[in-house]
Design an enzyme around this catalytic site. Structure first.
Site, PDB file in Angstrom:
ATOM      1  N   ARG A 106       0.872  -1.187   0.000  1.00 41.71           N
ATOM      2  CA  ARG A 106       0.000   0.000   0.000  1.00 41.71           C
ATOM      3  C   ARG A 106       0.899   1.223   0.000  1.00 41.71           C
ATOM      4  NH1 ARG A 106      -5.079   1.858   3.692  1.00 41.71           N
ATOM      5  NH2 ARG A 106      -6.043   0.446   2.207  1.00 41.71           N
ATOM      6  N   ARG A 322     -13.912  -7.582   2.975  1.00 38.06           N
ATOM      7  CA  ARG A 322     -12.496  -7.381   2.635  1.00 38.06           C
ATOM      8  C   ARG A 322     -11.701  -8.631   3.007  1.00 38.06           C
ATOM      9  NH1 ARG A 322     -10.284  -2.585   2.224  1.00 38.06           N
ATOM     10  NH2 ARG A 322      -8.855  -3.750   0.922  1.00 38.06           N
TER      11      ARG A 322
HETATM   12  N1   CP Z   1     -11.175   0.531   2.888  1.00 40.17           N
HETATM   13  C1   CP Z   1      -9.889   0.483   3.255  1.00 40.17           C
HETATM   14  O1   CP Z   1      -8.998   0.235   2.446  1.00 40.17           O
HETATM   15  O2   CP Z   1      -9.683   0.736   4.563  1.00 40.17           O
HETATM   16  P1   CP Z   1      -8.276   0.831   5.320  1.00 40.17           P
HETATM   17  O3   CP Z   1      -7.644   2.139   4.900  1.00 40.17           O
HETATM   18  O4   CP Z   1      -8.628   0.792   6.773  1.00 40.17           O
HETATM   19  O5   CP Z   1      -7.422  -0.332   4.901  1.00 40.17           O
HETATM   20  N1  NVA Z   2      -9.733   7.238  -1.432  1.00 39.58           N
HETATM   21  C1  NVA Z   2      -9.409   6.773  -0.101  1.00 39.58           C
HETATM   22  C2  NVA Z   2      -9.670   5.312   0.023  1.00 39.58           C
HETATM   23  C3  NVA Z   2      -9.412   4.751   1.399  1.00 39.58           C
HETATM   24  C4  NVA Z   2      -9.693   3.290   1.503  1.00 39.58           C
HETATM   25  C5  NVA Z   2      -7.952   7.084   0.179  1.00 39.58           C
HETATM   26  O1  NVA Z   2      -7.106   6.834  -0.675  1.00 39.58           O
HETATM   27  O2  NVA Z   2      -7.666   7.609   1.269  1.00 39.58           O
END
Ligand code: CP
Ligand code: NVA
Length: 338
Positions: A106, A322
């Site tokens: 991420r 998820r």
């Molecule tokens: N929806 C989602 O990706 O949540 P997190 O940022 O908590 O992983």
């Molecule tokens: N668009 C949001 C999604 C979070 C799951 C972000 O990138 O913060």
């Protein structure tokens, strides 16, 4: 269906049949989990989770999913590893690929997850970049399927920042699966035109449509699903709030908008959501901008508290999904036994 050895960085790389298979496998793994049937198909394997940004759902889904599959997990957070500071992404990929059987990433740049996938030699899974959030889409569509019994022909409306990772990925997923996608946002927040055109062509092949409008009441009419996301995403500078509120304060999902959708419409949000003053940012925005925009004076931004707490809201089923979908992605890309 054999996806063994494949990385999962964007839905653009996957066919309709492959995406539907992953959703079906997720539903099967969910049932097994609910019935207490063990599924430790990946015993002895190890995965590493690289997070340049914070996470609750994605991190926990990868961790619990990996444990349920019998694997061991290493978490590397925004600080605490050499990646990006002392060591390039390419070198990191080659090192971690020697130790682990799968890598979750991420971060900010989508090109970083692409580089990891190119050089790691093991499956790499995108847990969110600035451009895409593909594992979230699998959970979203599993949730839609659970509610409507189908995906084909569903009218799916996404309202808010339509050019962020969620807007882009939902549009791609919808185009691939024959879902009618309506994006509702000011024109300045529509996805890149080349991506819209590409998705329109994909949708046409799959019998659905991709349309955009600036008008919430027009875009929510006949919608089976109303979906929104935060107005300011992770990694965007704090000072963007002022202009974003100016652009999006009229795009809040409230009871009136939900009443304008189909009778059986559901509300979805990837979460985390700002729907009150029980978060630090919710309180700050209410204090700073509440006098200017009545919509945000209670810390409610993209969605009101009343909608999120209503019976139409499926956000916590979606969050649970998820786990099952991420588990399916790991299993399908690491093994041919499923
Ligand atoms: N929806 C989602 O990706 O949540 P997190 O940022 O908590 O992983
Ligand atoms: N668009 C949001 C999604 C979070 C799951 C972000 O990138 O913060």
């Amino acid at each position: 269906m054999n996806l063994k050895g494949r990385s999962f960085v964007t839905l653009l790389d996957f066919s309709k049949e492959e995406i539907l298979y992953l959703i079906e496998l997720s539903a099967r793994l969910k049932q097994e989990k609910q019935k207490g049937i063990p599924h430790k198909h990946l015993e002895g394997k190890n995965v590493v989770l690289l997070f340049q940004k914070d996470s609750t759902r994605t991190r926990c889904a990868f961790e619990v999913g990996a444990y349920d599959l019998g694997m061991a997990v290493t978490y590397l957070g925004p600080s605490g590893s050499q990646m990006g500071t002392k060591e390039s992404i390419k070198d990191t990929a080659r090192v971690l690929g020697r130790m682990y059987d799968g890598i979750q990433f991420r971060g900010y740049l989508h090109s970083d997850v692409e580089q990891l996938a190119e050089h790691a030699g093991v499956p790499v899974w995108n847990g969110l970049t600035d451009l895409y959030h593909p594992t979230q889409i699998l959970a979203d569509f599993l949730t839609v399927k659970e509610n409507f019994g189908k995906l084909d022909g569903i009218n799916f409306t996404y309202i808010g920042d339509a050019r962020n990772n969620m807007g882009n990925s939902l549009m791609i997923g919808a185009a691939k699966l024959g879902i009618n996608f309506t994006g509702v946002a000011p024109k300045t927040l529509w996805p890149e035109s080349h991506l819209i055109e590409h998705c329109k062509a994909l949708a046409k092949d799959n019998g659905s449509t991709i349309v955009f409008t600036e008008t919430p009441l027009e875009g929510s009419r006949n919608a089976d699903v109303i979906y929104t996301d935060v107005w300011v995403s992770m990694g965007e500078p704090k000072d963007v709030w002022r202009s974003r509120l100016g652009q999006l304060h009229g795009y809040q999902v409230d009871d009136k908008l939900m009443r304008n959708a189909s009778k059986n419409a559901i509300f979805m949000h990837c979460l985390p959501a700002f729907h009150g003053t029980d978060t630090e940012i919710g309180r700050q925005i209410a204090k700073e901008f509440g006098d200017e925009y009545k919509q945000v004076k209670n810390g409610e931004m993209e969605v009101t508290d009343s909608v999120i707490e209503s019976g139409q809201s499926k956000v916590f089923d979606e969050a649970e999904n998820r786990l099952h979908t991420i588990k399916a992605v790991m299993l399908a890309t690491m093994s041919d036994n499923h």
